[in-house]
Design an enzyme around this catalytic site. Sequence first.
Site, PDB file in Angstrom:
ATOM      1  N   GLY A 233     -15.879  11.370 -11.223  1.00 26.85           N
ATOM      2  CA  GLY A 233     -15.561  12.300 -12.298  1.00 26.85           C
ATOM      3  C   GLY A 233     -16.269  11.877 -13.563  1.00 26.85           C
ATOM      4  O   GLY A 233     -17.306  11.213 -13.514  1.00 26.85           O
ATOM      5  N   SER A 234     -15.695  12.226 -14.699  1.00 26.42           N
ATOM      6  CA  SER A 234     -16.383  11.992 -15.967  1.00 26.42           C
ATOM      7  C   SER A 234     -16.329  10.515 -16.374  1.00 26.42           C
ATOM      8  O   SER A 234     -15.438   9.761 -15.959  1.00 26.42           O
ATOM      9  CB  SER A 234     -15.745  12.844 -17.060  1.00 26.42           C
ATOM     10  N   THR A 235     -17.264  10.143 -17.208  1.00 27.88           N
ATOM     11  CA  THR A 235     -17.310   8.764 -17.703  1.00 27.88           C
ATOM     12  C   THR A 235     -16.058   8.442 -18.512  1.00 27.88           C
ATOM     13  O   THR A 235     -15.497   7.337 -18.394  1.00 27.88           O
ATOM     14  CB  THR A 235     -18.592   8.554 -18.535  1.00 27.88           C
ATOM     15  N   THR A 237     -12.977   9.571 -18.162  1.00 30.69           N
ATOM     16  CA  THR A 237     -11.847   9.274 -17.277  1.00 30.69           C
ATOM     17  C   THR A 237     -12.076   7.953 -16.547  1.00 30.69           C
ATOM     18  O   THR A 237     -11.137   7.170 -16.358  1.00 30.69           O
ATOM     19  CB  THR A 237     -11.637  10.425 -16.267  1.00 30.69           C
ATOM     20  N   GLY A 238     -13.309   7.688 -16.162  1.00 30.30           N
ATOM     21  CA  GLY A 238     -13.623   6.421 -15.494  1.00 30.30           C
ATOM     22  C   GLY A 238     -13.252   5.225 -16.363  1.00 30.30           C
ATOM     23  O   GLY A 238     -12.714   4.227 -15.876  1.00 30.30           O
ATOM     24  N   GLU A 255     -17.883   6.556  -9.702  1.00 30.79           N
ATOM     25  CA  GLU A 255     -19.077   7.418  -9.723  1.00 30.79           C
ATOM     26  C   GLU A 255     -18.893   8.387 -10.880  1.00 30.79           C
ATOM     27  O   GLU A 255     -18.082   9.305 -10.803  1.00 30.79           O
ATOM     28  CB  GLU A 255     -19.209   8.187  -8.397  1.00 30.79           C
ATOM     29  N   CYS A 289     -23.526  16.004 -10.114  1.00 31.14           N
ATOM     30  CA  CYS A 289     -23.677  14.763 -10.883  1.00 31.14           C
ATOM     31  C   CYS A 289     -25.123  14.317 -10.908  1.00 31.14           C
ATOM     32  O   CYS A 289     -25.670  14.013 -11.961  1.00 31.14           O
ATOM     33  CB  CYS A 289     -22.793  13.677 -10.298  1.00 31.14           C
TER      34      CYS A 289
HETATM   35  P1  NAD Z   1     -12.805  14.609 -14.917  1.00 28.28           P
HETATM   36  O1  NAD Z   1     -12.977  13.169 -15.242  1.00 28.28           O
HETATM   37  O2  NAD Z   1     -12.347  15.515 -15.960  1.00 28.28           O
HETATM   38  O3  NAD Z   1     -11.774  14.780 -13.726  1.00 28.28           O
HETATM   39  C1  NAD Z   1     -11.957  14.112 -12.494  1.00 28.28           C
HETATM   40  C2  NAD Z   1     -10.606  13.828 -11.865  1.00 28.28           C
HETATM   41  O4  NAD Z   1      -9.894  12.862 -12.639  1.00 28.28           O
HETATM   42  C3  NAD Z   1      -9.681  15.034 -11.764  1.00 28.28           C
HETATM   43  O5  NAD Z   1      -9.055  14.999 -10.496  1.00 28.28           O
HETATM   44  C4  NAD Z   1      -8.675  14.785 -12.872  1.00 28.28           C
HETATM   45  O6  NAD Z   1      -7.423  15.386 -12.641  1.00 28.28           O
HETATM   46  C5  NAD Z   1      -8.550  13.283 -12.832  1.00 28.28           C
HETATM   47  N1  NAD Z   1      -8.072  12.642 -14.055  1.00 28.28           N
HETATM   48  C6  NAD Z   1      -8.080  13.107 -15.328  1.00 28.28           C
HETATM   49  N2  NAD Z   1      -7.564  12.172 -16.164  1.00 28.28           N
HETATM   50  C7  NAD Z   1      -7.247  11.096 -15.407  1.00 28.28           C
HETATM   51  C8  NAD Z   1      -6.723   9.793 -15.698  1.00 28.28           C
HETATM   52  N3  NAD Z   1      -6.420   9.417 -16.936  1.00 28.28           N
HETATM   53  N4  NAD Z   1      -6.563   8.930 -14.672  1.00 28.28           N
HETATM   54  C9  NAD Z   1      -6.896   9.270 -13.414  1.00 28.28           C
HETATM   55  N5  NAD Z   1      -7.375  10.485 -13.080  1.00 28.28           N
HETATM   56  C10 NAD Z   1      -7.568  11.382 -14.062  1.00 28.28           C
HETATM   57  O7  NAD Z   1     -14.208  15.075 -14.301  1.00 28.28           O
HETATM   58  P2  NAD Z   1     -14.624  16.552 -13.795  1.00 28.28           P
HETATM   59  O8  NAD Z   1     -14.815  17.414 -14.987  1.00 28.28           O
HETATM   60  O9  NAD Z   1     -13.711  17.000 -12.715  1.00 28.28           O
HETATM   61  O10 NAD Z   1     -16.031  16.268 -13.110  1.00 28.28           O
HETATM   62  C11 NAD Z   1     -17.252  16.404 -13.763  1.00 28.28           C
HETATM   63  C12 NAD Z   1     -17.850  15.045 -14.046  1.00 28.28           C
HETATM   64  O11 NAD Z   1     -17.905  14.284 -12.841  1.00 28.28           O
HETATM   65  C13 NAD Z   1     -19.273  15.110 -14.540  1.00 28.28           C
HETATM   66  O12 NAD Z   1     -19.461  14.204 -15.602  1.00 28.28           O
HETATM   67  C14 NAD Z   1     -20.091  14.656 -13.337  1.00 28.28           C
HETATM   68  O13 NAD Z   1     -21.351  14.114 -13.683  1.00 28.28           O
HETATM   69  C15 NAD Z   1     -19.183  13.680 -12.718  1.00 28.28           C
HETATM   70  N6  NAD Z   1     -19.496  13.509 -11.293  1.00 28.28           N
HETATM   71  C16 NAD Z   1     -20.043  12.337 -10.891  1.00 28.28           C
HETATM   72  C17 NAD Z   1     -20.402  12.163  -9.559  1.00 28.28           C
HETATM   73  C18 NAD Z   1     -21.034  10.894  -9.086  1.00 28.28           C
HETATM   74  O14 NAD Z   1     -21.139  10.694  -7.883  1.00 28.28           O
HETATM   75  N7  NAD Z   1     -21.450  10.017  -9.967  1.00 28.28           N
HETATM   76  C19 NAD Z   1     -20.178  13.198  -8.652  1.00 28.28           C
HETATM   77  C20 NAD Z   1     -19.605  14.387  -9.111  1.00 28.28           C
HETATM   78  C21 NAD Z   1     -19.261  14.520 -10.440  1.00 28.28           C
END
Ligand code: NAD
Length: 481
Positions: A233-235, A237-238, A255, A289
């Site tokens: 997901g997003s940086t 949240t990571g 990731e 991504c």
């Molecule tokens: P996001 O971080 O908003 O959400 C991802 C997940 O995290 C969702 O299931 C969300 O409910 C959960 N979440 C939100 N807050 C949280 C917390 N505090 N603790 C734990 N989980 C939480 O990301 P998104 O908008 O769904 O995805 C888009 C992003 O993901 C883009 O930046 C994209 O580049 C990245 N991405 C990366 C890869 C990779 O392999 N590197 C692959 C796909 C997407």
Amino acid sequence: MTSQTTKNDATDLSDVAALLAAIEAPAGDGVEILDPATGELVGRAPQRGVADVDRAVATAREAQRAWAGTSHAERSEVLNRAAEAIEASAEALATLLSREQGKPLNGPNARFEVGACAAWLRANAAFELEPEVLVDDESGTAVLEYVPVGVVGAVGPWNWPMMISVWQIAPSLRMGNAVVLKPSEYTPLSVSALVAVMNQVLPEGLLQVLPGDGALGAALTAHDGVDKVMFTGSTATGKAIMRSAADSVKRLTLELGGNDAGIVLPDADPEAIAEDLFWGAFINTGQTCAAMKRLYVHESQYEQVCRALVAVAEKMPMGVGLEEQNVLGPLQNRAQYDIVADLVEKARSAGATILLGGDPVADRTGHFYPTTLVADIDNDNPLVAEEQFGPVLPIVKYTELDQAIAWANGLDVGLGSSVWGSDIDRAREVASRIEAGTTWINKHGAVDPRMPFGGIKESGQGLEFGVEGLKSVALPKVTSW
Ligand code: NAD
């Protein structure tokens, strides 16, 4: 209510109605999920709470004990059967995915994604991971093996919801772990359906899904009973997950976001590369991504590359995913649409040239943003410097290669990247200077289950895929005698 832990042995999950019947919240309960192309109701997703995390983790722990005692061959056989189960429901899964995520059935989209789920399961079943003899001489013997971690808490995004879930599930199960999955709140039905299909053949309790919001993700990734977190997901949240993992020193694979650069060298053939450049940037309507999000083109080729890209882009139909002719779809959600529209406006107001698109139809149903190519744009424009995650590609002109490489490396992310040219040795030399987890040559975003994939800098930590991916969901254990 309990999370989904039961096998669906007797159910035929080969049509969308049956899939929805297996996973939807009872009438009046749960959250409405709307089709991003049409605004129609797709289904109602159950919403799990923190108490469900406790239950799911306890169930997973129990199931994992027995699973850890099985051999690699036994686990691989189960993964292969899960791939077969997905294939038996492939069209229904692709249709549901298309309706919920928005991606068309055709092109590198919904059918492709479901096919990749089966392919990744089979690849993970096939990898060999033998104990490694480290020392074997007069001083003694030492062997390195990889043992299960335990319970994996997996959290995923909305762009490739099924495929990314399988990227988390397949290596985890192969290495003797149980998985509790928290899908994105935007695509819970697709992931729940995938899990229901796989659970036709998996031992009970080994794979569970908890649909819910970010707070539920936070509860899962901070839970004491979770030994390893896989997050895509997003940086932002990571980073939050990394902080919460500190208390129990959890293992992490992250990731995260990217802003992949492509560099076109002076010896590239614009006509020959145009279609691959296009799909490198516009796969899944740019919501990928490791898609190309900024393109640097040498001045000697600039006009030709721009013209060739426009010619390809004009031919690619965008529309409702279930209409077979379409290969591009809507943005998955309005928030992402707004980000894309705002970045294009910033480019326009800075004087960039909009070669194609940039003019969304205000009253069109669905989150459709037209395929957009932007030229004559500065490297520090927000459309270049920020991850747009939509159907837009800024094309930046360079004169000196060193400048292009410095621009490519100038951000705090480093997921994928690409170099385009006719002389492969020259392209490899340039590739070696780019800061990214992967650099493709004359292609972009071509992930492969045999090739370890991961980001550097703020794009993540750890690797997925290949034998390295198996090791990342296991604990290294040395025995010496
Ligand atoms: P996001 O971080 O908003 O959400 C991802 C997940 O995290 C969702 O299931 C969300 O409910 C959960 N979440 C939100 N807050 C949280 C917390 N505090 N603790 C734990 N989980 C939480 O990301 P998104 O908008 O769904 O995805 C888009 C992003 O993901 C883009 O930046 C994209 O580049 C990245 N991405 C990366 C890869 C990779 O392999 N590197 C692959 C796909 C997407």
